[in-house]
Scaffold this active site. Structure first.
Site, short mmCIF file in Angstrom:
data_model
loop_
_atom_site.label_atom_id
_atom_site.label_comp_id
_atom_site.label_asym_id
_atom_site.label_seq_id
_atom_site.Cartn_x
_atom_site.Cartn_y
_atom_site.Cartn_z
CG HIS A 172 7.23 -20.29 71.77
ND1 HIS A 172 8.38 -19.84 71.17
CD2 HIS A 172 6.46 -20.79 70.77
CE1 HIS A 172 8.31 -20.09 69.86
NE2 HIS A 172 7.17 -20.65 69.59
CD GLU A 194 1.10 -15.76 63.32
OE1 GLU A 194 1.95 -15.20 62.60
OE2 GLU A 194 1.21 -16.93 63.73
#
Lengths: 332, 459
Positions: free
Chosen positions: B261, B192
């Site tokens: 998450h 990322e």
């Protein structure tokens, strides 16, 4: 493939014409005199904050600029004054920005570390040392996307080269064959940490092999060597073969920033570099040997000093930004 | 002894799926691990394996059936030698579309019908009253928004993990690779930091990248480029260098995926000058806002929600439906209390408004849609009318979006308040995994109802 030679072989030395040598001398002198003046202004309190001087490293950006074409983009981290001058940005605007004045390249809102010029294809000036790697790769992505034949050239130090984002960028650039030259300006010290204290593999160019990126180590004190290596690297990128990595061995004479007394290295080490490897002196000696007169060289120095003096005048006499500028340029 | 084969769930949020086809016939012998059927959702396809040995005695749901609820018995496996034909009456009837209660479930998932028409949601002023509305999921609306903008502007491209060949981890980019090709729909490595920075560089150079984070949890790897590179460069360059980039993906809690998450980044990104932050709650807003985000010359953080991806809503069939940035929507008109939320928080707010209406309390529900710049004028205007305010978000309470709302309301409408501003937020803990704890950690409709009654001094 270029890295079949393992990259450690010395790059060929570019034969520069007399005009090219004179031009290189002038461009490097401009950076040197500009930076010397910036250092003085810092001492006088005209420039504040962080100010990182490029003195000693001039041959790197000047050699690369000689190899690049109009339209190729440059990106670097915060030791950026030399890159901007090499890209033809107005010394007045750069100096005024250092002084935080309204006529500065960034209207006084960026400062020493954060300057840009869309007109001159200079994309920063980044305060985060590893940022030029992905940003330069992203600019290269745009070049490839448009197929416009431009090459993105991005500079960062050997200290930044330990950041993860640099390797993430190497990987994607190689995967997508982006036309980007990654240039590690290895000046041996990441702030105060010598390379061997921070980096396990001190030959930074060897990192290219892990990503199938051709790489080469270059003497960054010799503008001819930089030019030759950059020629090769830029041509590689422009012909669509993907990225290229150059490790340019260089040296900064001054501290990391103005507030650095540089106690982590010996005076002798600095003296030796200045006396035996100075990039500007090397060109001067060659020009004199080639029959250029001392007078002609003095004229170049005088013309450069005049440009810098005008930049200082402009920066010191210019006004601070209007308070209304506080809230402009936050969003488009 | 026969065993029921149940419709499996492909993901924690799956409620229905299509039983695509049977790979075995009634009477076939099966052993553990044999693939007996394929099921599909709009996100993925999965094989159903037999878990026991025996004979596929009966197929209860034929191949090709849509909308089969999770846990519905779809087949019976009988022990070898058992009389397959005798297996009949012990099973509950399979729920098929057309069966009344199955259809009801599907409908309630698709679009919670207003129970009472007391205060219908006024149509957003951006949508002309004579326009045809087409029901679609938020996932489809987002995909359409990207596809339309990619057709309109060749500088728009999508990059991210699994956006291309896999068709999107949550299938939001479904079909884009096929239409626009690999030059414009780029699968990235799981890096990322690197690809966000590459996106920003491409935006500096004038392209319009859409960077998908599989979920915003992973944007923490890339937040340096979102904040330092994308958000600040226009200012640092004195207005020269724009960052026309969209960072989008699922934000906040999904279901049962635990602490790493399940984080809501609304407050983080909406605190940063230079960013536009959007968080749509329904398909129509998702489409109109994403199109606006892609066209914006500013960096936009576009916070989606996995639970909402599959929810269906009416989207106007306009050729070019673009919503304004920074405009809230009155989702429900009311006079007694103002409920302010965004994204999935709107689910609680609207459900609470229905509950409150039963007690004769008319709540006005405001959907912020854009978190930065925040349409505080709409909140203040409503609070001046109602005198009471409850702000709702799934994120953590400290320095949350609702904390900002509370601050603004007391600064700008103090004299109109008849009670302190109340907040309903996610609890101040990492998201737990256990179902009961997760439920406790998230806001609920009951909490919103209780908060609204508290500011009304009613019990």
């Amino acid at each position: 493939m270029a890295n079949e030679t393992d990259g450690a072989q010395p790059a060929p030395i570019a034969e520069l014409s007399r005009e090219q040598e004179l031009s290189a001398l002038r461009d490097m002198l401009l950076i040197r005199r500009f930076e010397e003046k910036a250092g003085q202004l810092y001492g006088m309190g005209v420039i504040a904050g962080f100010c990182h001087l490029y003195i000693g490293q001039e041959a790197v950006v000047v050699g690369v600029r000689m190899a690049s074409r109009e339209g190729d983009q440059f990106t670097t981290s915060y030791r950026d004054h030399g890159h901007m001058l090499a890209m033809g940005m107005d010394p007045k605007g750069v100096m005024a920005e250092l002084a935080g004045k309204r006529g500065g390249i960034s209207k006084g809102k960026g400062g020493s570390m954060h300057m840009f010029s869309r007109e001159k294809n200079f994309f920063g000036g980044h305060g985060i040392v590893g940022a030029p790697a992905p940003i330069g790769a992203g600019i290269a992505f745009a070049n490839a996307y448009r197929g416009d034949g431009r090459v993105s050239i991005t500079f960062f130090g050997e200290g930044a080269a330990n950041q993860g984002q640099v390797y993430e960028s190497f990987n994607i650039a190689a995967l997508w064959r982006l036309p980007v030259v990654f240039i590690i300006e290895n000046n041996r010290y990441a702030m105060g940490t010598a390379i061997n204290r921070a980096t396990a593999q001190t030959e930074c160019f060897r990192r290219g092999a892990a990503f199938a990126i051709p790489a080469r180590q270059v003497d960054g004190m010799d503008v001819r060597a930089v030019k030759a290596a950059a020629d090769e690297a830029i041509e590689w990128c422009r012909s669509g073969k993907g990225p290229y990595l150059l490790e340019v061995l260089t040296y900064r004479y001054r501290g990391h920033s103005m507030s650095d007394p540089a106690k982590y290295r010996s005076k002798e080490e600095v003296e030796r570099m200045r006396e035996e490897h100075d990039p500007i002196e090397q060109v001067r000696i060659r020009l004199l040997a080639a029959g250029v007169s001392e007078d002609e060289l003095k004229k170049i120095d005088a013309s450069v000093r005049k440009i810098v003096a005008e930049a200082v005048d402009f920066a010191t006499s210019d006004r601070e930004p209007d308070p209304s500028e506080l809230y402009t340029d936050v969003v488009a | 002894m026969s065993i029921n084969v149940l419709m499996p769930a492909l993901s924690p949020t799956m409620e229905h799926g299509k039983l695509a086809k049977w790979l075995k016939n009634e009477g076939d012998k099966v052993k553990s691990g044999d693939v007996i059927a394929e099921i599909e959702t709009d996100k993925a396809t999965m094989e159903v394996e037999a878990v026991d040995e025996g004979v596929l005695a009966r197929i209860l749901v034929p191949g090709g059936t849509e909308n089969v609820a999770v846990n519905t018995p779809i087949a019976v496996i009988a022990e070898d030698g058992e009389d397959a034909t005798a297996i009949e009456s012990t099973l509950p009837p399979p729920k098929l579309p057309g069966d009344s209660d199955a259809a009801q479930t599907a409908a309630s998932v698709a679009a919670p019908a207003p129970k009472q028409a007391a205060a219908p949601a006024p149509r957003a002023p951006e949508i002309p009253s004579d326009v045809t509305m087409i029901p679609m999921t938020m996932r489809e609306a987002l995909r359409d928004a990207m596809a339309e903008e990619m057709r309109r502007d060749s500088g728009v491209f999508v990059m991210g993990e699994e956006v291309g060949e896999y068709q999107g981890a949550y299938k939001v980019t479904q079909g884009l690779l096929q239409e626009f090709g690999a030059q414009r729909v780029l699968d990235t490595p799981i890096t990322e930091y690197g690809f966000a920075g590459i996106g920003v560089g491409a935006a500096f150079a004038g392209l319009r990248p859409i960077v998908e984070f599989m979920t915003f949890n992973f944007s923490m790897q890339a937040i340096d480029h979102i904040v330092n590179s994308a958000a600040k460069t226009l200012y640092m360059s004195g207005g020269q260098i724009h960052s026309p980039i969209v960072f989008r993906g699922a934000n906040g809690a999904a279901a049962r995926v635990g602490a790493q998450h399940s984080q809501d980044f609304s407050a983080w990104y909406s605190s940063v000058p230079g960013l536009i932050v959007m968080a749509p709650s329904n398909a129509s807003d998702a489409k109109g806002l994403l199109k606006a985000a892609i066209r914006s010359d500013n960096p936009v953080v576009f916070l989606e929600n996995e639970i909402l991806y599959g929810k269906t809503g009416d989207v106007p069939a306009l050729e070019d439906f673009v919503l304004p940035i920074g405009k809230a929507r009155i989702a429900r008109a009311g006079t007694d209390v103002t409920l302010v939320s965004f994204s999935i928080g709107m689910t609680y707010a609207l459900a609470a408004a229905e509950e409150l209406a039963k007690d004769g309390i008319e709540a006005e529900v405001i959907d912020l849609r854009t978190l930065r710049p925040m349409d505080t004028a709409s909140i203040i205007e409503s609070v001046k009318k109602t005198g009471r305010c409850v702000a709702i978000e799934e994120g953590w309470p400290q320095n949350g979006v609702t904390a900002q709302i509370a601050a603004v309301v007391q600064e700008e409408a103090f004299d109109y308040l008849d009670a302190p501003v109340a907040r309903v937020t996610g609890k101040d803990v990492p998201m737990p995994y256990a179902a009961n704890l997760e439920k406790l950690a998230l806001p609920s409709t009951a909490e919103v109802v209780a908060a609204a009654k508290a500011v009304l001094y009613r019990t």
